[in-house]
Design a protein around this motif. Structure first.
Motif, PDB file in Angstrom:
ATOM      1  N   ILE A   1       0.835  -1.206   0.000  1.00  0.00           N
ATOM      2  CA  ILE A   1       0.000   0.000   0.000  1.00  0.00           C
ATOM      3  C   ILE A   1       0.869   1.254   0.000  1.00  0.00           C
ATOM      4  O   ILE A   1       0.623   2.215  -0.746  1.00  0.00           O
ATOM      5  N   ALA A   2       1.944   1.241   0.835  1.00  0.00           N
ATOM      6  CA  ALA A   2       2.838   2.399   0.880  1.00  0.00           C
ATOM      7  C   ALA A   2       3.519   2.614  -0.468  1.00  0.00           C
ATOM      8  O   ALA A   2       3.652   3.743  -0.957  1.00  0.00           O
ATOM      9  N   ALA A   3       3.983   1.491  -1.083  1.00  0.00           N
ATOM     10  CA  ALA A   3       4.629   1.612  -2.398  1.00  0.00           C
ATOM     11  C   ALA A   3       3.657   2.156  -3.436  1.00  0.00           C
ATOM     12  O   ALA A   3       4.014   2.981  -4.289  1.00  0.00           O
ATOM     13  N   ARG A   4       2.409   1.687  -3.369  1.00  0.00           N
ATOM     14  CA  ARG A   4       1.410   2.175  -4.320  1.00  0.00           C
ATOM     15  C   ARG A   4       1.145   3.672  -4.126  1.00  0.00           C
ATOM     16  O   ARG A   4       1.006   4.425  -5.090  1.00  0.00           O
ATOM     17  N   HIS A   5       1.122   4.105  -2.861  1.00  0.00           N
ATOM     18  CA  HIS A   5       0.927   5.532  -2.590  1.00  0.00           C
ATOM     19  C   HIS A   5       2.081   6.354  -3.155  1.00  0.00           C
ATOM     20  O   HIS A   5       1.871   7.437  -3.720  1.00  0.00           O
ATOM     21  N   ARG A   6       3.313   5.834  -2.980  1.00  0.00           N
ATOM     22  CA  ARG A   6       4.464   6.572  -3.519  1.00  0.00           C
ATOM     23  C   ARG A   6       4.383   6.678  -5.046  1.00  0.00           C
ATOM     24  O   ARG A   6       4.653   7.731  -5.623  1.00  0.00           O
ATOM     25  N   ILE A   7       4.027   5.558  -5.673  1.00  0.00           N
ATOM     26  CA  ILE A   7       3.922   5.577  -7.150  1.00  0.00           C
ATOM     27  C   ILE A   7       2.834   6.549  -7.592  1.00  0.00           C
ATOM     28  O   ILE A   7       3.008   7.332  -8.544  1.00  0.00           O
ATOM     29  N   GLU A   8       1.680   6.513  -6.897  1.00  0.00           N
ATOM     30  CA  GLU A   8       0.598   7.430  -7.264  1.00  0.00           C
ATOM     31  C   GLU A   8       1.017   8.879  -7.059  1.00  0.00           C
ATOM     32  O   GLU A   8       0.704   9.755  -7.868  1.00  0.00           O
ATOM     33  N   ALA A   9       1.748   9.153  -5.965  1.00  0.00           N
ATOM     34  CA  ALA A   9       2.218  10.524  -5.727  1.00  0.00           C
ATOM     35  C   ALA A   9       3.174  10.970  -6.823  1.00  0.00           C
ATOM     36  O   ALA A   9       3.118  12.116  -7.296  1.00  0.00           O
ATOM     37  N   GLU A  10       4.059  10.059  -7.247  1.00  0.00           N
ATOM     38  CA  GLU A  10       4.985  10.411  -8.328  1.00  0.00           C
ATOM     39  C   GLU A  10       4.242  10.664  -9.635  1.00  0.00           C
ATOM     40  O   GLU A  10       4.567  11.592 -10.380  1.00  0.00           O
ATOM     41  N   LEU A  11       3.224   9.816  -9.922  1.00  0.00           N
ATOM     42  CA  LEU A  11       2.434  10.019 -11.141  1.00  0.00           C
ATOM     43  C   LEU A  11       1.678  11.347 -11.094  1.00  0.00           C
ATOM     44  O   LEU A  11       1.599  12.066 -12.096  1.00  0.00           O
ATOM     45  N   ILE A  12       1.112  11.666  -9.925  1.00  0.00           N
ATOM     46  CA  ILE A  12       0.380  12.930  -9.796  1.00  0.00           C
ATOM     47  C   ILE A  12       1.325  14.110  -9.971  1.00  0.00           C
ATOM     48  O   ILE A  12       1.013  15.088 -10.655  1.00  0.00           O
ATOM     49  N   ALA A  13       2.521  14.027  -9.349  1.00  0.00           N
ATOM     50  CA  ALA A  13       3.494  15.111  -9.498  1.00  0.00           C
ATOM     51  C   ALA A  13       3.918  15.271 -10.950  1.00  0.00           C
ATOM     52  O   ALA A  13       4.037  16.393 -11.461  1.00  0.00           O
ATOM     53  N   ALA A  14       4.142  14.131 -11.645  1.00  0.00           N
ATOM     54  CA  ALA A  14       4.535  14.209 -13.063  1.00  0.00           C
ATOM     55  C   ALA A  14       3.425  14.823 -13.901  1.00  0.00           C
ATOM     56  O   ALA A  14       3.678  15.633 -14.802  1.00  0.00           O
ATOM     57  N   LYS A  15       2.166  14.445 -13.593  1.00  0.00           N
ATOM     58  CA  LYS A  15       1.045  15.012 -14.353  1.00  0.00           C
ATOM     59  C   LYS A  15       0.925  16.520 -14.108  1.00  0.00           C
ATOM     60  O   LYS A  15       0.660  17.290 -15.026  1.00  0.00           O
ATOM     61  N   GLN A  16       1.132  16.942 -12.855  1.00  0.00           N
ATOM     62  CA  GLN A  16       1.064  18.378 -12.550  1.00  0.00           C
ATOM     63  C   GLN A  16       2.150  19.148 -13.285  1.00  0.00           C
ATOM     64  O   GLN A  16       1.918  20.243 -13.806  1.00  0.00           O
ATOM     65  N   VAL A  17       3.360  18.568 -13.334  1.00  0.00           N
ATOM     66  CA  VAL A  17       4.451  19.228 -14.076  1.00  0.00           C
ATOM     67  C   VAL A  17       4.106  19.325 -15.555  1.00  0.00           C
ATOM     68  O   VAL A  17       4.310  20.356 -16.196  1.00  0.00           O
ATOM     69  N   SER A  18       3.545  18.216 -16.109  1.00  0.00           N
ATOM     70  CA  SER A  18       3.174  18.222 -17.528  1.00  0.00           C
ATOM     71  C   SER A  18       2.086  19.246 -17.811  1.00  0.00           C
ATOM     72  O   SER A  18       2.157  19.997 -18.778  1.00  0.00           O
ATOM     73  N   ASP A  19       1.054  19.261 -16.922  1.00  0.00           N
ATOM     74  CA  ASP A  19      -0.033  20.236 -17.128  1.00  0.00           C
ATOM     75  C   ASP A  19       0.482  21.667 -17.015  1.00  0.00           C
ATOM     76  O   ASP A  19       0.077  22.549 -17.775  1.00  0.00           O
ATOM     77  N   ALA A  20       1.383  21.910 -16.051  1.00  0.00           N
ATOM     78  CA  ALA A  20       1.944  23.261 -15.906  1.00  0.00           C
ATOM     79  C   ALA A  20       2.735  23.659 -17.145  1.00  0.00           C
ATOM     80  O   ALA A  20       2.674  24.806 -17.602  1.00  0.00           O
ATOM     81  N   ALA A  21       3.487  22.693 -17.709  1.00  0.00           N
ATOM     82  CA  ALA A  21       4.250  22.995 -18.920  1.00  0.00           C
ATOM     83  C   ALA A  21       3.327  23.323 -20.087  1.00  0.00           C
ATOM     84  O   ALA A  21       3.580  24.263 -20.856  1.00  0.00           O
ATOM     85  N   ASN A  22       2.233  22.557 -20.233  1.00  0.00           N
ATOM     86  CA  ASN A  22       1.286  22.836 -21.319  1.00  0.00           C
ATOM     87  C   ASN A  22       0.638  24.194 -21.140  1.00  0.00           C
ATOM     88  O   ASN A  22       0.458  24.948 -22.096  1.00  0.00           O
ATOM     89  N   ARG A  23       0.255  24.504 -19.878  1.00  0.00           N
ATOM     90  CA  ARG A  23      -0.355  25.811 -19.651  1.00  0.00           C
ATOM     91  C   ARG A  23       0.643  26.936 -19.905  1.00  0.00           C
ATOM     92  O   ARG A  23       0.293  27.975 -20.457  1.00  0.00           O
ATOM     93  N   ALA A  24       1.882  26.717 -19.487  1.00  0.00           N
ATOM     94  CA  ALA A  24       2.911  27.739 -19.723  1.00  0.00           C
ATOM     95  C   ALA A  24       3.121  27.962 -21.212  1.00  0.00           C
ATOM     96  O   ALA A  24       3.279  29.099 -21.664  1.00  0.00           O
ATOM     97  N   LYS A  25       3.129  26.872 -21.991  1.00  0.00           N
ATOM     98  CA  LYS A  25       3.308  27.024 -23.449  1.00  0.00           C
ATOM     99  C   LYS A  25       2.138  27.791 -24.052  1.00  0.00           C
ATOM    100  O   LYS A  25       2.336  28.708 -24.858  1.00  0.00           O
ATOM    101  N   THR A  26       0.889  27.416 -23.658  1.00  0.00           N
ATOM    102  CA  THR A  26      -0.287  28.105 -24.190  1.00  0.00           C
ATOM    103  C   THR A  26      -0.252  29.583 -23.827  1.00  0.00           C
ATOM    104  O   THR A  26      -0.490  30.468 -24.652  1.00  0.00           O
ATOM    105  N   GLN A  27       0.084  29.875 -22.540  1.00  0.00           N
ATOM    106  CA  GLN A  27       0.148  31.274 -22.110  1.00  0.00           C
ATOM    107  C   GLN A  27       1.254  32.022 -22.838  1.00  0.00           C
ATOM    108  O   GLN A  27       1.103  33.196 -23.199  1.00  0.00           O
ATOM    109  N   PHE A  28       2.398  31.335 -23.033  1.00  0.00           N
ATOM    110  CA  PHE A  28       3.515  31.978 -23.730  1.00  0.00           C
ATOM    111  C   PHE A  28       3.109  32.380 -25.147  1.00  0.00           C
ATOM    112  O   PHE A  28       3.390  33.488 -25.595  1.00  0.00           O
ATOM    113  N   LEU A  29       2.416  31.469 -25.867  1.00  0.00           N
ATOM    114  CA  LEU A  29       2.022  31.790 -27.247  1.00  0.00           C
ATOM    115  C   LEU A  29       1.009  32.931 -27.272  1.00  0.00           C
ATOM    116  O   LEU A  29       1.086  33.818 -28.125  1.00  0.00           O
TER     117      LEU A  29
END
Length: 601
Positions: free
Chosen positions: A333-361
């Motif tokens: 369960i702890a390992a699954r939580h860590r993996i989910e946290a890493e996936l959520i963090a990666a998704k947030q970074v990806s979403d922030a990058a997409n928003r930054a690109k859209t805002q930049f354009l």
């Protein structure tokens, strides 16, 4: 032993329940944060868009203030000035000049304005009655209304025009297209059933996605957003039921500090919690299975209690196995939580990058092209003598400003066009084109630069040439990019030739020069964006390295083929081939007429 088993089952299920409740809270909090961030980005986009139009109106009002012909109805010079100003922003559908009595004096959509009485329009009455914040220098943003002649929705922005004695003389108006915001919102990666709404500070809906056409113009003064939330704070996030967006919503709102605008982003709590509910079902099933397993084990242990002496060794082994199983389960369960946290963090970074690109354009389009167009427009106005006669040196410097601004604008346009092509948003507007006319237009445009550098331009065109079915702007950009490269890299005294003929039923356009050439090893690399030949001869030539990649992309978008050949020190030949499917036959009368004409060079 029975009490221990019961406590173990209760503790196991309590752990799962606590984990689910904690994750539900985090999921809601994360959705609130994401909605708030999106509301901030969209509020800045809307504010910057309207501020850009405000600057365009200020520039138009400043120029009109010194023109004696501004009240001459349908004056061609004023009409051209307003069209140049309107072209600086994709939000502007038209620009108007309205006199103090409400009569329409100028309209960029027609040289002869319609006879309309606009004295009841809010963008006129607000300035006439002194209701605009900022006084005579303030800008007014109106509510969405339907046009009397077009029947379509528009938003009016206006600035005051004064008579020489300071009295109110009328307004200059920018007619804005609200569907431009809907189109921008459609391009965003919005989660689930998220709804984006742009309100006027007075309450009416200015733009929305989805259901734009259903809601535009509706007042939201009765909704909690205006009745309560905006009075408490200019920005925030609330959990509420929305009559417009649906029940159980997470609503983030933000009011602009510079413009009378409010942006909201709302998401369904049910959609946000859907992944959590799936996980809750899985963990509940796991908890039930664990409870059954533990219950069966404890039952077996109780039945064996009468034979404790004989079964003690087996019982101890079972207890050790149970503890190991629990530990592994907790670790899993702890390992699954860590993996989910890493996936959520990666998704947030990806979403922030997409928003930054859209805002930049978005910012790049408004923050670079709008002021550049203003610089070019004012430079042209100074060159034309509209502000008075200048000395030769001043005229020379103003010309340098205009040419430098046009060069920088062309580089920015290349970058934006390349970005549009890569994202699949470049739209072709295809029509039947006379190739020789396009070539002649491009040669005339490049002739001053070639004469200034001492390069000879020639044209060799087959007679007759077929009609080409393609995008005129794209073909013109292809020819101008190839000619610009040829002039840039051809030394004084060199020659540039443009050829157009039929080759194997295809239309062939070729630009050859006697310039510095390209090394054979670099021919493929120069087709990649932002790549330039890196040697001591070519480094002195400015550019983004987008010319040839942009040409190749524009040609291939129109089913064509681009071929580049070169010899170092001997020159370069750039060939564009359009397939037979894009060629049309000419009428016999037109062919006979064009045989008597030549392409000017």
């Amino acid at each position: 032993m029975g009490a221990f088993g019961l406590a173990l089952i209760v503790g196991f299920n309590a752990m799962i329940g606590f984990d689910l409740l904690h994750e539900r809270t985090e999921t809601i909090a994360r959705a609130r944060e994401e909605n708030g961030a999106m509301a901030l980005v969209l509020e800045r986009h809307a504010t910057d868009s309207f501020s850009g139009v405000s600057k365009i109106l200020a520039g138009a009002a400043e120029v009109l203030a010194v023109r004696g012909d501004r009240w001459e109805r349908g004056d061609a010079d004023v009409h051209a000035l307003l069209r140049r100003q309107a072209s600086q922003s994709p939000l502007i559908r038209a620009m108007l000049v309205v006199a103090a009595d409400g009569s329409l004096v100028h309209d960029t959509q027609t040289l002869t304005p319609a006879t309309l009485d606009l004295s009841d329009r809010d963008y006129l009455m607000a300035h006439r009655d002194g209701l605009v914040a900022g006084g005579a220098d303030g800008v007014f943003v109106g509510n969405p209304v339907r046009g009397r002649t077009s029947g379509t929705w528009f938003i009016g922005m206006s600035r005051r025009l004064n008579a020489p004695d300071g009295r109110f003389a009328g307004v200059v108006v920018a007619v804005l297209e609200p569907t431009a915001f809907r189109g921008f919102y459609r391009t965003l990666a919005l989660p689930g059933d998220a709804v984006v709404t742009l309100y006027h500070a007075d309450g009416p809906v200015m733009a929305r996605f989805p259901d734009h056409d259903t809601h535009i113009g509706r007042s939201a003064r009765h909704l909690p957003l205006f009745a309560r939330l905006l009075k408490e704070a200019p920005a925030g996030t609330e959990l509420l039921d929305s009559p417009a967006d649906g029940p159980r919503r997470i609503l983030s709102y933000r009011a602009s500090a510079e413009m009378p605008l409010v942006v909201t982003v709302s998401s369904s709590r049910d959609m946000v919690l859907a992944p959590w509910r799936s996980k809750a079902v899985m963990l509940s099933a796991a908890g039930l299975a664990g409870t059954l397993v533990l219950g069966l084990m404890m039952l077996a242990l109780l039945r064996e209690a009468g034979r404790r002496e004989r079964a003690m060794a087996d019982l101890q082994g079972s207890e050790r196995a149970l503890r190991d199983s629990q530990q592994r389960l907790i670790q899993d369960i702890a390992a699954r939580h860590r993996i989910e946290a890493e996936l959520i963090a990666a998704k947030q970074v990806s979403d922030a990058a997409n928003r930054a690109k859209t805002q930049f354009l978005a910012n790049m389009s408004h923050e670079l092209r709008t002021p550049l167009n203003a610089v070019i427009g004012f430079a042209e106005a100074l060159e034309s003598g509209i502000f008075g006669v200048m000395t030769p040196k001043q005229t020379e410097y103003v010309g340098d400003i205009r040419r430098s601004g046009q060069h920088l604008l062309s580089l920015i346009n290349d970058i934006l066009d390349t970005t549009k092509i890569e994202s699949g948003k470049y739209v072709l507007h295809q029509e039947e084109l006379a190739v020789e006319d396009l070539i002649g237009e491009c040669l005339r445009q490049m002739e001053p630069l070639a004469l200034e550098k001492g390069v000879t331009l020639t044209a060799m065109l087959d007679d007759p040439l077929p009609i080409l079915y393609a995008d005129a702007r794209a073909v013109r950009q292809i020819l101008l990019n190839l000619l610009s490269n040829a002039v840039k890299f051809t030394p004084p005294g060199g020659r540039i030739a443009v050829e157009a003929d039929r080759a194997a039923r295809s239309l062939r356009l070729r630009v050859t020069d006697t310039g510095i050439g390209i090394p054979a090893a670099e021919l493929e690399q120069v087709m990649e964006p932002f790549h330039q030949v890196d040697n001591s001869h070519t480094r002195r030539y400015a550019g983004t390295g987008l010319g040839l990649p942009l040409v190749k992309s524009l040609v291939e978008m129109q089913d064509g083929r681009f071929v580049l050949t070169s010899m170092l020190g001997r020159g370069t030949a750039a060939t564009v081939l359009f397939p037979p499917g894009r060629l049309r036959s000419r009428p016999a009368e037109l062919m006979a007429l064009e045989r008597t004409q030549t392409v000017p060079v």
